[in-house]
Motif scaffolding. Structure first.
Motif, PDB file in Angstrom:
ATOM      1  N   ASP A 120       0.775  -1.353  -0.086  1.00 58.86           N
ATOM      2  CA  ASP A 120       0.099  -0.077   0.233  1.00 58.86           C
ATOM      3  C   ASP A 120       1.039   1.524   0.069  1.00 58.86           C
ATOM      4  N   ASN A 121       0.579   2.218  -0.761  1.00 58.15           N
ATOM      5  CA  ASN A 121       1.121   3.451  -0.997  1.00 58.15           C
ATOM      6  C   ASN A 121       0.395   4.550  -1.656  1.00 58.15           C
ATOM      7  N   ASP A 122       0.939   5.558  -1.600  1.00 55.04           N
ATOM      8  CA  ASP A 122      -0.141   6.810  -2.183  1.00 55.04           C
ATOM      9  C   ASP A 122       0.322   7.217  -3.562  1.00 55.04           C
ATOM     10  N   GLY A 123       1.360   6.357  -4.127  1.00 53.98           N
ATOM     11  CA  GLY A 123       2.020   6.694  -5.305  1.00 53.98           C
ATOM     12  C   GLY A 123       1.053   6.389  -6.475  1.00 53.98           C
ATOM     13  N   LYS A 124       1.167   6.856  -7.728  1.00 51.49           N
ATOM     14  CA  LYS A 124       0.521   6.508  -8.870  1.00 51.49           C
ATOM     15  C   LYS A 124       1.275   5.395  -9.863  1.00 51.49           C
ATOM     16  N   SER A 125       0.570   4.245  -9.934  1.00 51.99           N
ATOM     17  CA  SER A 125       1.328   3.155 -10.754  1.00 51.99           C
ATOM     18  C   SER A 125       0.082   2.304 -11.149  1.00 51.99           C
ATOM     19  N   VAL A 126       0.506   1.650 -12.180  1.00 54.95           N
ATOM     20  CA  VAL A 126      -0.479   0.324 -12.598  1.00 54.95           C
ATOM     21  C   VAL A 126       0.324  -0.805 -12.541  1.00 54.95           C
ATOM     22  N   THR A 127      -0.530  -1.879 -11.906  1.00 52.40           N
ATOM     23  CA  THR A 127       0.360  -3.027 -11.440  1.00 52.40           C
ATOM     24  C   THR A 127      -0.507  -4.179 -12.563  1.00 52.40           C
ATOM     25  N   VAL A 128       0.381  -5.000 -13.002  1.00 50.99           N
ATOM     26  CA  VAL A 128      -0.162  -6.073 -14.083  1.00 50.99           C
ATOM     27  C   VAL A 128       0.457  -7.347 -13.453  1.00 50.99           C
ATOM     28  N   VAL A 129      -0.567  -8.291 -12.885  1.00 53.85           N
ATOM     29  CA  VAL A 129      -0.076  -9.183 -12.072  1.00 53.85           C
ATOM     30  C   VAL A 129      -1.166 -10.544 -12.233  1.00 53.85           C
ATOM     31  N   ALA A 130      -0.441 -11.762 -12.331  1.00 56.29           N
ATOM     32  CA  ALA A 130      -1.254 -12.927 -12.362  1.00 56.29           C
ATOM     33  C   ALA A 130      -1.915 -12.976 -11.105  1.00 56.29           C
ATOM     34  N   ASP A 131      -3.378 -13.617 -10.916  1.00 50.20           N
ATOM     35  CA  ASP A 131      -3.799 -14.011  -9.869  1.00 50.20           C
ATOM     36  C   ASP A 131      -3.604 -15.145  -9.155  1.00 50.20           C
ATOM     37  N   ASN A 132      -2.188 -14.796  -8.478  1.00 49.19           N
ATOM     38  CA  ASN A 132      -1.625 -15.994  -7.964  1.00 49.19           C
ATOM     39  C   ASN A 132      -2.350 -17.053  -7.102  1.00 49.19           C
ATOM     40  N   TYR A 133      -3.385 -16.387  -6.278  1.00 48.44           N
ATOM     41  CA  TYR A 133      -4.065 -17.317  -5.143  1.00 48.44           C
ATOM     42  C   TYR A 133      -4.903 -18.094  -6.163  1.00 48.44           C
ATOM     43  N   LYS A 134      -5.648 -17.300  -7.034  1.00 49.26           N
ATOM     44  CA  LYS A 134      -6.720 -17.809  -7.838  1.00 49.26           C
ATOM     45  C   LYS A 134      -6.220 -19.216  -8.819  1.00 49.26           C
ATOM     46  N   ILE A 135      -5.206 -18.865  -9.497  1.00 48.18           N
ATOM     47  CA  ILE A 135      -4.673 -19.910 -10.294  1.00 48.18           C
ATOM     48  C   ILE A 135      -4.242 -20.885  -9.555  1.00 48.18           C
ATOM     49  N   ALA A 136      -3.420 -20.965  -8.434  1.00 48.73           N
ATOM     50  CA  ALA A 136      -3.012 -21.852  -7.669  1.00 48.73           C
ATOM     51  C   ALA A 136      -4.136 -22.812  -6.928  1.00 48.73           C
ATOM     52  N   ARG A 137      -5.123 -21.972  -6.641  1.00 45.75           N
ATOM     53  CA  ARG A 137      -6.291 -22.812  -6.025  1.00 45.75           C
ATOM     54  C   ARG A 137      -7.130 -23.677  -7.076  1.00 45.75           C
ATOM     55  N   GLU A 297      -6.954   1.501 -15.203  1.00 42.43           N
ATOM     56  CA  GLU A 297      -7.251   0.628 -13.828  1.00 42.43           C
ATOM     57  C   GLU A 297      -6.029   0.296 -13.093  1.00 42.43           C
ATOM     58  N   SER A 298      -5.899   0.727 -11.797  1.00 40.33           N
ATOM     59  CA  SER A 298      -4.608   0.514 -10.994  1.00 40.33           C
ATOM     60  C   SER A 298      -4.148  -0.663 -11.017  1.00 40.33           C
ATOM     61  N   ILE A 299      -4.943  -1.861 -11.027  1.00 38.36           N
ATOM     62  CA  ILE A 299      -4.368  -3.172 -11.159  1.00 38.36           C
ATOM     63  C   ILE A 299      -5.115  -3.924 -12.348  1.00 38.36           C
ATOM     64  N   ILE A 300      -4.371  -4.727 -13.154  1.00 37.25           N
ATOM     65  CA  ILE A 300      -4.730  -5.410 -14.325  1.00 37.25           C
ATOM     66  C   ILE A 300      -4.529  -6.831 -14.046  1.00 37.25           C
ATOM     67  N   ARG A 301      -5.455  -7.633 -13.524  1.00 37.32           N
ATOM     68  CA  ARG A 301      -5.136  -8.976 -13.328  1.00 37.32           C
ATOM     69  C   ARG A 301      -5.207 -10.094 -14.433  1.00 37.32           C
ATOM     70  N   ASP A 302      -4.136 -11.045 -14.347  1.00 35.03           N
ATOM     71  CA  ASP A 302      -3.927 -11.885 -15.503  1.00 35.03           C
ATOM     72  C   ASP A 302      -4.814 -13.170 -14.776  1.00 35.03           C
ATOM     73  N   PRO A 303      -5.984 -13.322 -15.173  1.00 36.84           N
ATOM     74  CA  PRO A 303      -6.539 -14.653 -14.754  1.00 36.84           C
ATOM     75  C   PRO A 303      -5.942 -15.958 -15.051  1.00 36.84           C
ATOM     76  N   GLY A 304      -5.247 -16.008 -15.867  1.00 37.64           N
ATOM     77  CA  GLY A 304      -4.315 -17.302 -15.963  1.00 37.64           C
ATOM     78  C   GLY A 304      -5.141 -18.504 -16.414  1.00 37.64           C
ATOM     79  N   PHE A 305      -4.709 -19.792 -16.260  1.00 29.47           N
ATOM     80  CA  PHE A 305      -5.661 -20.809 -16.463  1.00 29.47           C
ATOM     81  C   PHE A 305      -4.861 -21.815 -16.065  1.00 29.47           C
ATOM     82  N   VAL A 306      -5.561 -22.971 -15.816  1.00 29.59           N
ATOM     83  CA  VAL A 306      -4.987 -24.330 -15.516  1.00 29.59           C
ATOM     84  C   VAL A 306      -4.946 -25.100 -16.891  1.00 29.59           C
ATOM     85  N   ILE A 307      -3.559 -25.547 -16.772  1.00 28.35           N
ATOM     86  CA  ILE A 307      -3.430 -26.714 -18.059  1.00 28.35           C
ATOM     87  C   ILE A 307      -3.543 -28.194 -17.355  1.00 28.35           C
ATOM     88  N   HIS A 308      -4.119 -29.240 -18.090  1.00 26.16           N
ATOM     89  CA  HIS A 308      -3.870 -30.553 -17.261  1.00 26.16           C
ATOM     90  C   HIS A 308      -4.385 -31.561 -18.587  1.00 26.16           C
TER      91      HIS A 308
END
Lengths: 335, 328
Positions: A120-137, A297-308
């Motif tokens: 958490d911070n008061d700076g201005k940025s955009v984050t692109v990140v995989a949804d680690n929790y969701k993909i792992a789950r 938008e401040s956070i762009i989430r990569d939904p990722g996927f499960v390959i099996h």
């Protein structure tokens, strides 16, 4: 005198000239600062960003900090001094990136954080990140369903990443929450901290298998840890293909070339994939739009996927590791 | 025969590291009886063999009041050379292993040349080598992981007389190092150079050659450590050996080596490496909370070093000759 068929041509040309006039005359320059290039994932990421920038005719200035957060901050200052039009940074952790955001904000240069969200911070940025929790789950849930289908009891182990890395924590939490409803079938007996190190993973897995030789369900928080995992399983005589007696249910995270090869060979049950192509395109797009003063938008989430095993053919085209493996003819890596 | 208080405290202080080790084993043994199995102890020796071998080489350097920060990078560079030779050059595994040793000797010789012949600070020279070796390794591998043929893994899993090959290699290295340090002129010269290089020079010892030799030995040990790591993983990852120099220095210091030179033994370095690995193994065995690992390891290292420094101070005091001054 203009003929009728000339009219659309002239209109298109006019639009082209006008839009050309509205573009800045100079080529954009974007600084790309990576904390490390020491896994396949990071190399694939920077190559995908480079390709996307080249496609948009944007010049890239590259900096790699070799795991040193202070050096990365210096590199950000140098990029700012060189007058780049935007910065994409893949930081070491969620805290050390904050001064980088502040520095970019002071210079009024758009900054995109790649893969690791800042604290958490008061700076201005955009984050692109995989949804680690969701993909792992989702990955572990698929593995748990496979386990339930066999009707047997399972003993599980997780290889945890660096506890200072928010992505590692997201993956661990995804693993824990996925297995909670299956507690009567799957018991977690080993949690091996690896600090993202293959050496530590090897000794941790070997020790855990020594005490719990009946472990038959393993989730690695990154595909990068598969080589030591395979080595330890082989030594224990437990590296078996799906369907063979004594097969250990295996899952991973990242989607690297070795994971693809293991899926093809039938050793790996499931892999959570970070969509490198989505992440790199979204990062470049965000930095360009911020440069044009558009709202992003401040956070762009990569939904990722499960390959099996059940969707391997369908999803392999989206798996970055599969593309690398196929392009380099690595579909059958040494396992 | 009765033991006096002096004897008991002397005995306790002399064997303080062994007592600490026994305490660690006892604690984990109570928490999980499976920790005490023979197979688990063999496992501990296998896991720590690479660090122990590199720590033996580091002890040679520390004896001369030097330091070698490049060992982790040398492990990586040598592994990268071996991996590339086998995968891309299609060289036989034995030749790749020979390349590793040559690589380690070369890096050690470069370190030794600048420290011994040019009088540069070991910290700076080996720090530079750390970057050069890691950068070269990354350049060779192009930052890609290399998965090696199973022949490598067989080197680590093969047993001779029931003992895993890495443990046998460690035994050979530690016995050789012990004999060099205790039974040869070179070994005695090392302690002399570490205690006082100027006095050693005045006594006719070739200090530059001695310094050169210890860095070559350290480079060779790093390459052997890299060989064992490579065999255990059957893979070269871009962060192989990263930060290993700190584990290795910690093991050597835990084993009684002094950062100021003149003190340390080969068996001490092995004991230090085994102690750290035993703690790590014990926490795996009892399935400790992953957050606790660094805390416990840090506390044990601190306790061991504190115990060691107290031991040396007390032993020096106990052995000091008591001279009574005449009063007029």
């Amino acid at each position: 005198m203009l003929r009728n068929w000339h009219l659309p041509f002239v209109v298109v040309l006019g639009f082209g000239l006008l839009s050309g006039c509205s573009e800045p005359s100079e080529q954009l320059r974007v600084g790309v600062a990576f904390e490390t290039l020491q896994t396949e994932y990071w190399v694939a990421s920077i190559e995908a960003i480079e390709a996307e920038l080249r496609r948009r005719n944007i010049e890239m200035i590259e900096a790699v900090a070799d795991n040193d957060a202070n050096r990365q901050l210096d590199q950000i200052h140098i990029l700012i001094a060189r007058g780049v039009d935007g910065i994409i940074v893949s930081p070491k952790d969620s805290m050390t990136v904050i001064p980088m955001i502040k520095a970019a904000n002071r210079a009024d240069i758009p900054i995109v954080i790649y893969n690791r969200p800042p604290a958490d911070n008061d700076g201005k940025s955009v984050t692109v990140v995989a949804d680690n929790y969701k993909i792992a789950r989702a990955t572990v849930e698929y593995m748990a369903e496979c386990a339930v289908k066999t009707g047997r009891k399972y003993k599980a182990m997780i290889l945890i990443g660096d506890l200072g890395d928010i992505n590692a924590i997201g993956r661990r939490d995804g693993f824990d929450d996925a297995l909670r409803p299956y507690s009567d079938t799957i018991e977690v007996v080993a949690r091996v901290p690896t600090e993202w190190s293959q050496d530590k993973a090897l000794s941790g897995v070997t020790n855990a298998l020594q005490v719990n030789p009946d472990i038959n369900f393993i989730f690695a928080s990154t595909d990068f840890l598969f080589p030591p995992l395979i080595s330890a399983l082989r030594t224990a005589g437990k590296y078996k293909k799906i369907g063979e007696e004594g097969h250990v249910l295996l899952g991973g995270f990242d989607g690297d070339p070795l994971a693809y090869s293991m899926l093809v060979e039938g050793y790996l049950d499931a892999d959570g994939v970070q969509d490198v192509y989505f992440d790199s395109a979204a990062s470049v797009d965000a930095v360009v739009r911020m440069h044009q003063n558009q709202i992003v938008e401040s956070i762009i989430r990569d939904p990722g996927f499960v390959i099996h095993q059940d969707n391997l053919e369908e999803k392999a085209g989206q798996m970055w590791g599969a593309q690398i493996a196929r392009s380099k003819d690595l579909t059958r890596l040494q396992l | 025969m009765r033991l006096s208080g002096w004897n008991v405290s002397n005995l306790g202080l002399t064997y303080a590291p062994v007592l600490l080790y026994a305490g660690v084993i006892g604690t984990f043994g109570i928490l999980s009886p499976s920790f005490l199995s023979t197979e688990n102890f063999l496992n501990i020796f296998v896991q720590c063999s690479a660090v122990a071998i590199v720590a033996i080489g580091m002890t040679f350097v520390l004896l001369t009041a030097g330091i070698d920060l490049s060992v982790g990078s040398i492990m990586f560079l040598c592994s990268a050379i071996a991996g590339t030779s086998v995968l891309h050059g299609e060289f036989p595994v034995a030749l790749a292993l020979l390349f590793m040793v040559i690589g380690g000797l070369f890096c050690g010789a470069v370190n030794g040349y600048f420290v011994a012949r040019k009088g540069m600070a070991p910290f700076i020279v080996t720090l530079s080598m750390l970057f050069v070796a890691r950068g070269s390794g990354l350049w060779i591998t192009q930052t890609r992981s290399m998965n090696l043929p199973d022949t490598f893994r067989q080197l680590a899993t093969t047993r001779l007389l029931g003992i895993p090959v890495p443990v046998l290699v460690l035994a050979v290295v530690v016995i050789t190092a012990h004999l060099i340090l205790t039974r040869t002129v070179f070994g005695r010269q090392l302690y002399a150079v570490g205690n006082n290089p100027h006095a050693a020079e005045r006594a006719g010892i070739d200090v530059p050659n001695t310094l050169m030799a210890v860095y070559i030995i350290s480079g060779a040990c790093a390459s052997i450590g890299g060989m064992i790591t490579l065999a255990q993983l059957a893979a070269v990852s871009p962060n192989l050996g990263q930060g290993r120099e700190l584990d290795v220095i910690a093991a050597a210091v835990l084993g009684g080596a002094s950062l100021f030179g003149g003190r340390g033994t080969a068996f001490g370095a092995v004991l230090g490496a085994v102690l750290v690995e035993t703690v790590r193994n014990g926490m795996n065995v009892i399935d400790a909370d992953p957050y606790v690992y660094p805390v416990i390891i840090g506390l044990i290292i601190f306790a061991a070093v504190l115990l060691d420094s107290t031991r040396h101070r007390q032993l020096a005091k106990l052995r000091r000759r008591k001279i009574r001054t005449e009063t007029s």
